[in-house]
Design an enzyme around this catalytic site. Structure first.
Site, PDB file in Angstrom:
ATOM      1  N   ASP A 107       0.819  -1.211   0.000  1.00 40.19           N
ATOM      2  CA  ASP A 107       0.000   0.000   0.000  1.00 40.19           C
ATOM      3  C   ASP A 107       0.858   1.267   0.000  1.00 40.19           C
ATOM      4  OD1 ASP A 107      -2.310   1.470   0.011  1.00 40.19           O
ATOM      5  OD2 ASP A 107      -2.992   0.825   1.983  1.00 40.19           O
ATOM      6  N   CYS A 160      -6.377   4.136  -3.689  1.00 38.71           N
ATOM      7  CA  CYS A 160      -6.357   2.702  -3.345  1.00 38.71           C
ATOM      8  C   CYS A 160      -7.522   1.936  -3.958  1.00 38.71           C
ATOM      9  CB  CYS A 160      -6.382   2.535  -1.829  1.00 38.71           C
ATOM     10  SG  CYS A 160      -4.928   3.169  -0.981  1.00 38.71           S
ATOM     11  N   HIS A 168      -9.832  -2.913  -1.567  1.00 38.86           N
ATOM     12  CA  HIS A 168      -9.588  -1.691  -0.797  1.00 38.86           C
ATOM     13  C   HIS A 168      -9.594  -1.920   0.696  1.00 38.86           C
ATOM     14  CE1 HIS A 168     -10.936   2.270   1.011  1.00 38.86           C
ATOM     15  NE2 HIS A 168      -9.717   2.467   0.611  1.00 38.86           N
TER      16      HIS A 168
END
Length: 518
Positions: free
Chosen positions: A53, A92, A149
């Site tokens: 991430d 994201c 997500h």
């Protein structure tokens, strides 16, 4: 001379013997077929699918000399490093939905932060996600951490679990994103708010606490360490059960808050950490092109929103981001080691990517992405296809994250439903030879609310040399462009769209962008 009964008895014996021989050959043939089928199953590639991430291409294998990333750098020597890989939206949810459906955000319609727990299939009913495709092709499909997500999948508690994963996605319960100091402060605020009788929705919106922290704790007391442990356990399980697998592992660092165990902070000395040289908005660019005053500004130890961070606050942010990269780098290696111990490494395709780029001070943006700039859309992509001809070699061709799905489909011989057309291209030719012609542009989008104008769709296009960004609100006939020349301005600090020297090239690029088809 034999009597008739004796002849009949002898004939029956020969017939029985023939039947036995025939049955034996049939049995051997069936075993041969079964053995062949078993062999073909065992020879199928496994897949380790690692998302990291908010990881920008700040790794040693991408030429960065500050970060300590020995394990990803070593892996790069055994994989193919795509030097110019681009996400389709620097957010994201949108980026992951695009990667895992093989479709652009314009097609999925997923261009914002969607509701927690809402599955991709509910937002885009025609989605046929990558893990679902693997599952339908006989793989054990399993999710650990932030793959879609939300932590735990797209889909905790929804029907999409059954579609995407062979078992419910795993989430590291019992560990939080903060260190001990941050968690203590969080629960103090939680208890204080709960004492007022606030409803749960309000409790969940408690302001964030510290954006950088370096607790002296074991790796697995933070989510990524716990996720690495779980991945190792699953790899052992797959080996024991002789199962082909698609294992999706979503590390949550270096996303804010920048919390990593102290030993990773200690890898860096403050006097060796540099701050971004371009801590200003791109000159000549519209003010709305880059979101600011978010990221670290959401945390209580950040500067006021109308002020820039102090030098110490800025160094805290950069130091924390680097430490988090090193922390994830170490967790990644634990999983790679597990594959090797179980003799699965040489039969496993390994994909490692950051879901988009990131700014830690660039363009005066602290802990954000949210733009169509190079710093937001350029992200690392490393893929190891066992025995490919480009192992250990960098690839400079432009590639897009929509290319990941068709590449895995190609190498793993996945079937797909009719009428589901992937919008990327299999990267297989780039694994088989170098120096070939490929895409001449990569595309991204990012919507933005423009004050007094309306909601604009920002579209970005990068070529070998240039980046063009278009902002358009059709109903208001609003149109604005940005142009950056990477040969003289790789950091995209000067918008050259109105410079007379670039008039002709800008018209060529505008035509190319406007005729781009998905």
């Amino acid at each position: 001379m034999m009597s008739f009964p004796e002849c009949l008895r002898l004939k029956w014996c020969y017939t029985a013997l023939g039947l036995c021989v025939l049955m034996l050959f049939s049995s051997c043939e069936e075993k041969s077929k079964t053995g062949s089928q078993e062999k073909s199953v065992k020879e199928k590639y496994n897949v380790l699918f690692v998302s990291i991430d908010d990881l920008r291409p700040q790794l040693g294998c991408y030429g960065d000399s500050t970060v300590v990333s020995p394990n990803l750098d070593q892996f790069a020597k055994e994989a193919t490093v795509f030097k110019r890989a681009y996400c389709q939206q620097a957010l994201c949810s949108a980026s992951r939905a695009s990667i895992l459906t093989g479709l652009r955000p314009e097609t999925t319609g997923i261009t914002g932060m969607y509701q927690k727990g809402m599955p991709v299939n509910e937002q885009f009913p025609d989605a046929y996600t990558l893990p679902e495709n693997f599952k339908d092709n006989g793989y054990f499909s399993y999710s650990i951490g932030k793959v879609f997500h939300q932590m735990g999948g797209t889909d905790v508690g929804s029907d999409n679990v059954a579609k995407a994963w062979s078992e419910p996605a795993w989430n590291p319960n019992g560990v939080g994103p903060y260190g001990p100091k941050g968690m203590k402060r969080y629960w103090q605020k939680y208890d204080s708010l709960a004492s007022t009788g606030a409803d749960m929705k309000r409790l969940k919106s408690i302001p964030k606490v510290f954006y950088a922290e370096n607790p002296d704790i074991p790796d697995n007391e933070l989510p990524d360490g716990a996720m690495a442990d779980k991945a190792i356990a699953m790899i052992r399980k797959f080996k024991k059960e002789d199962t082909n697998f698609f294992l999706a592992l979503g590390f949550v660092k270096p996303h804010l808050p920048f919390v990593a165990p102290k030993k990773y902070w200690d890898l860096y000395k403050r006097d060796q950490i540099s701050l971004a040289p371009n801590d200003f908005h791109p000159i000549g660019a519209p003010e709305y092109s880059m979101l600011q005053n978010i990221g670290i500004y959401k945390y209580e130890d950040a500067p006021p929103k109308d002020q820039n961070p102090t030098k110490e606050q800025a160094l805290d942010a950069v130091h924390g981001y680097l430490a988090c990269i090193s922390y994830v780098d170490a967790q990644f290696q634990k999983v790679i080691d597990a594959l090797k111990v179980q003799n699965l490494y040489d039969n496993t395709i390994i994909v490692v990517y950051g879901d988009h780029g990131y700014q830690v001070g660039e363009h005066n943006s602290w802990g954000t992405k949210h733009s169509n700039y190079e710093s937001s859309t350029h992200a690392p992509l490393l893929i190891r296809i066992p025995n490919s001809k480009t192992l250990g070699k960098p690839v400079d061709n432009l590639v897009e994250f929509t290319d990941i799905y068709p590449t895995l489909k190609d190498y793993c011989n996945l079937s797909k439903p009719e009428k589901y057309t992937l919008e990327g291209m299999s990267l297989r030719p780039l694994f088989e030879q170098t120096g070939i012609a490929w895409k001449d542009a990569a595309f991204s989008t990012y919507p933005r609310q423009i004050p007094s104008v309306g909601r604009a769709l920002g579209a970005g296009m990068v070529t070998d040399r240039y980046r063009l960004v278009k902002w358009e609100v059709p109903e208001n006939t609003y149109l604005e462009y940005e142009l950056y020349d990477h040969d003289i301005d790789p950091q995209e600090n000067f918008n050259l769209i109105n410079h007379p020297h670039y008039r002709d090239i800008s018209e060529v690029l505008k035509l190319k962008m406007n005729t781009h088809t998905k």
